[in-house]
Design an enzyme around this catalytic site. Structure first.
Site, short mmCIF file in Angstrom:
data_model
loop_
_atom_site.label_atom_id
_atom_site.label_comp_id
_atom_site.label_asym_id
_atom_site.label_seq_id
_atom_site.Cartn_x
_atom_site.Cartn_y
_atom_site.Cartn_z
N LYS A 116 0.82 -1.22 0.00
CA LYS A 116 0.00 0.00 0.00
C LYS A 116 0.86 1.27 0.00
O LYS A 116 0.41 2.32 -0.48
CB LYS A 116 -0.96 -0.01 1.20
CG LYS A 116 -1.82 -1.27 1.31
CD LYS A 116 -2.61 -1.56 0.06
CE LYS A 116 -3.12 -2.99 0.05
NZ LYS A 116 -3.69 -3.40 -1.25
N GLY A 164 -8.15 -3.75 2.94
CA GLY A 164 -9.40 -4.37 3.35
C GLY A 164 -9.66 -4.26 4.84
O GLY A 164 -10.39 -5.07 5.39
N LYS A 201 -4.22 11.14 7.75
CA LYS A 201 -5.27 11.83 8.48
C LYS A 201 -6.51 10.95 8.43
O LYS A 201 -6.82 10.36 7.39
CB LYS A 201 -5.56 13.20 7.85
CG LYS A 201 -6.61 13.98 8.62
CD LYS A 201 -6.63 15.45 8.27
CE LYS A 201 -7.65 16.18 9.14
NZ LYS A 201 -7.23 16.23 10.57
N LEU A 203 -10.25 10.39 8.04
CA LEU A 203 -11.44 11.06 7.52
C LEU A 203 -12.65 10.50 8.29
O LEU A 203 -12.81 9.29 8.36
CB LEU A 203 -11.58 10.85 6.02
CG LEU A 203 -10.38 11.28 5.17
CD1 LEU A 203 -10.64 11.03 3.69
CD2 LEU A 203 -10.05 12.76 5.39
N HIS A 208 -17.07 5.50 0.21
CA HIS A 208 -16.10 4.68 -0.51
C HIS A 208 -16.54 4.64 -1.97
O HIS A 208 -17.55 4.02 -2.29
CB HIS A 208 -16.06 3.26 0.09
CG HIS A 208 -15.17 2.31 -0.64
ND1 HIS A 208 -14.66 1.19 -0.07
CD2 HIS A 208 -14.70 2.33 -1.90
CE1 HIS A 208 -13.90 0.55 -0.96
NE2 HIS A 208 -13.92 1.23 -2.08
N HIS A 235 -16.03 -4.38 6.80
CA HIS A 235 -15.27 -4.42 5.55
C HIS A 235 -15.80 -5.43 4.56
O HIS A 235 -15.13 -5.78 3.60
CB HIS A 235 -13.77 -4.62 5.84
CG HIS A 235 -13.24 -3.57 6.77
ND1 HIS A 235 -13.14 -2.25 6.41
CD2 HIS A 235 -12.83 -3.64 8.06
CE1 HIS A 235 -12.69 -1.55 7.45
NE2 HIS A 235 -12.50 -2.37 8.46
N ARG A 291 -7.63 -6.58 -10.08
CA ARG A 291 -8.43 -7.76 -10.46
C ARG A 291 -9.84 -7.32 -10.81
O ARG A 291 -10.22 -6.18 -10.58
CB ARG A 291 -8.50 -8.72 -9.28
CG ARG A 291 -9.04 -8.05 -8.04
CD ARG A 291 -9.39 -8.98 -6.91
NE ARG A 291 -9.49 -8.27 -5.65
CZ ARG A 291 -10.50 -7.55 -5.22
NH1 ARG A 291 -11.57 -7.44 -5.99
NH2 ARG A 291 -10.48 -6.94 -4.06
C1 MV4 Z 1 -9.48 5.20 6.04
C2 MV4 Z 1 -10.62 5.66 6.73
C3 MV4 Z 1 -10.62 6.97 7.18
N1 MV4 Z 1 -9.55 7.76 6.97
N2 MV4 Z 1 -8.44 6.03 5.84
C4 MV4 Z 1 -10.81 0.64 5.72
C5 MV4 Z 1 -10.38 -0.41 4.77
C6 MV4 Z 1 -9.27 0.13 3.98
N3 MV4 Z 1 -9.48 -0.18 2.61
C7 MV4 Z 1 -9.24 1.59 4.24
N4 MV4 Z 1 -10.23 1.84 5.28
C8 MV4 Z 1 -10.41 3.07 5.78
N5 MV4 Z 1 -9.40 3.95 5.58
C9 MV4 Z 1 -8.48 7.27 6.30
N6 MV4 Z 1 -7.43 8.07 6.10
C10 MV4 Z 1 -11.68 4.77 6.93
C11 MV4 Z 1 -11.58 3.47 6.45
C12 MV4 Z 1 -12.75 2.64 6.64
C13 MV4 Z 1 -13.52 2.21 5.57
C14 MV4 Z 1 -13.17 2.51 4.25
C15 MV4 Z 1 -13.93 2.08 3.19
C16 MV4 Z 1 -15.08 1.35 3.44
C17 MV4 Z 1 -15.46 1.04 4.72
C18 MV4 Z 1 -14.69 1.46 5.80
C19 MV4 Z 1 -15.07 1.15 7.10
C20 MV4 Z 1 -14.30 1.57 8.14
C21 MV4 Z 1 -13.13 2.31 7.92
#
Ligand code: MV4
Length: 449
Positions: A116, A164, A201, A203, A208, A235, A291
């Site tokens: 990542k 994930g 940071k 958010l 998504h 997730h 993918r």
């Molecule tokens: C984040 C975030 C808030 N701020 N990054 C969760 C899985 C991974 N793919 C990245 N994720 C997140 N990254 C920052 N800077 C919140 C999440 C996150 C989330 C992201 C997408 C879909 C569902 C989620 C559920 C919880 C947290």
């Protein structure tokens, strides 16, 4: 073009790939575990090879057995589907070393996006917007403190090998940074054997949103618009839409142009998805999936494209044959994932499906390997079907999905259909007013009342 393809997967996605092959006049080879001898993907393939016992490790992840199956059947290419070996760079490499085509990106691009930190560094250099955070890996706790002060709390510490949702820790204030640093590193080392971490940071209320990309082996890259995948629980995505109810055409065009230019400069080929967090009108790249995705059908419905056919054509060296201006999104599509689970506790509910009736009619698509009498084995994912609808407007798509769910009969196991009905009837869902936290709160409110 290939004359025979081995499909290294099971369930609905194996059928999805077989369907594209059949329409292209390509023979298919199914592989299966002993637990899947009666599975639909085995019945519908031209040939089938048993590759091992029920455990995925010994069957669908068994590289030697899959390559042997390809060799003895004379397959010329392997489609990995999603999950299993689809994002395994060594597998992609080994397939090509055996003189077969891997229907996906190069091993180098899979590896690059699997880390990542490398993924983010690459995207930053190519001008894709990111979440504010560290430039690469954090060397020590002190640097974590410094970056956190610069971007402002709350912050997230994430594992380079994660993704994930695994290996993430929030620090709400400076008091929590040491603990988050230690826990994130320890968990990353235990889970991935790699304790590299980075910082972003946090958010607090993003959506998504992900962008579907295709690139050919001749330097052409296009996008097929976005999917809104905010409705997830732990997730696990549950319902996806194309397009996002939050985006304007201008926002879509801008993030699409930036992303396709970046991937063209990388020389990316085959299907890929760029994942963004979207908040306050800003896109922040977080990860890339190299993918085909589970939710690709919503994009296929609004863009009238067969993404699997395109993947196969690209792997065979063909040119895309169209440009960005030829791609139009029309109407709205929604996918409901139907999992064999208790709709309140989400406990898996394997067992025999006594009665199965798939919904139909205008704008309804059911991607599933179910049949009446099928015994859902307990060894694999609980997703048993994807119900996809397409309609001129989002409101009509919601009504169509409600109608299709009413027609759907899956008897003998529990499914999440009752939860989908409640989501679709909810006023804030109907307004398109949700973030990544919406489903978790909705489920909690359901179980309380
Ligand atoms: C984040 C975030 C808030 N701020 N990054 C969760 C899985 C991974 N793919 C990245 N994720 C997140 N990254 C920052 N800077 C919140 C999440 C996150 C989330 C992201 C997408 C879909 C569902 C989620 C559920 C919880 C947290």
């Amino acid at each position: 073009m290939f004359s025979k393809i081995l499909i290294a997967n099971r369930g609905e996605i194996a059928l999805r790939i077989q369907r594209a092959c059949r329409e292209m006049g390509i023979k298919t080879v199914a592989v299966h575990s002993t637990a899947d001898a009666d599975a639909m993907h085995v019945r519908l393939a031209d040939e089938a090879v048993c590759i091992g016992p029920p455990s995925s490790r010994d069957s669908y992840l068994n590289v030697a057995a899959i390559l042997s199956a390809a060799t003895i059947t004379g397959a010329e290419a392997i489609h990995p589907g999603y999950g299993f070996l689809s994002e395994n760079a060594e597998f992609a490499e080994t397939v090509e070393e055996h003189g077969l085509a891997f229907i996906g990106p190069t091993a180098q691009h899979i590896r690059m996006m699997g880390d990542k930190i490398t993924a983010k560094t690459t995207m930053r250099e190519l001008g894709v917007p990111l979440v504010p955070g560290s430039d690469g890996a954090l060397p020590d706790l002190q640097s974590a403190r410094e970056v956190a002060e610069r971007v402002g709390y709350p912050v997230l510490i994430k594992a380079a090998a994660g993704g994930g949702g695994r290996g993430m820790k929030v620090a709400k204030t400076a008091d929590e940074i040491e603990e988050a640093w230690t826990v994130a590193r320890t968990e990353a080392r235990a889970a991935f054997g790699n304790d590299e971490v980075y910082l972003e940071k946090y958010l607090n209320r993003p959506r998504h949103i992900e962008l579907q990309i295709l690139g050919d082996a001749h330097g052409n890259v296009v996008h097929f618009g976005e999917r809104d995948c905010s409705l997830q629980r732990r997730h696990q995505k549950l319902l996806e839409e194309a397009g996002s109810p939050a985006l304007t055409d201008a926002e879509r065009e801008e993030i699409g142009r930036t992303s396709t230019e970046a991937l063209a400069r990388m020389g990316y080929r085959n299907a890929g998805t760029l994942e963004f967090l979207y908040q306050d009108g800003q896109f922040c790249f977080i990860e890339m999936n190299t993918r085909l995705q589970v939710e690709h059908p919503v994009t296929e419905m609004v863009c009238s494209v067969d993404l699997v056919r395109e993947q196969i054509r690209i792997a065979a060296g063909e040119k895309l044959g169209y440009t960005q201006k030829d791609i139009k999104m029309s109407g709205h599509a929604i996918e409901c994932r139907i999992n064999a689970e208790n709709p309140e506790t989400f406990a898996p509910s394997p067992g025999t499906v006594n009665v199965f009736h798939a919904p139909g009619g205008l704008g309804v698509r059911m991607d599933s390997a179910l049949y009446a009498g099928y015994r859902i084995p307990p060894y694999y994912d609980s997703m048993i079907a994807k119900l996809i609808v397409h309609a001129p407007t989002r409101q009509e798509a919601i009504a169509r999905m409600q109608r299709a769910l009413d027609e759907c009969v899956v008897d003998g196991v529990q499914t999440v259909i009752p939860l989908h009905r409640k989501i679709l009837a909810d006023p804030s869902f109907q307004k398109g007013d949700y973030t990544i936290h919406w489903l978790e709160n909705f489920v909690a409110a359901q179980t309380k009342s």
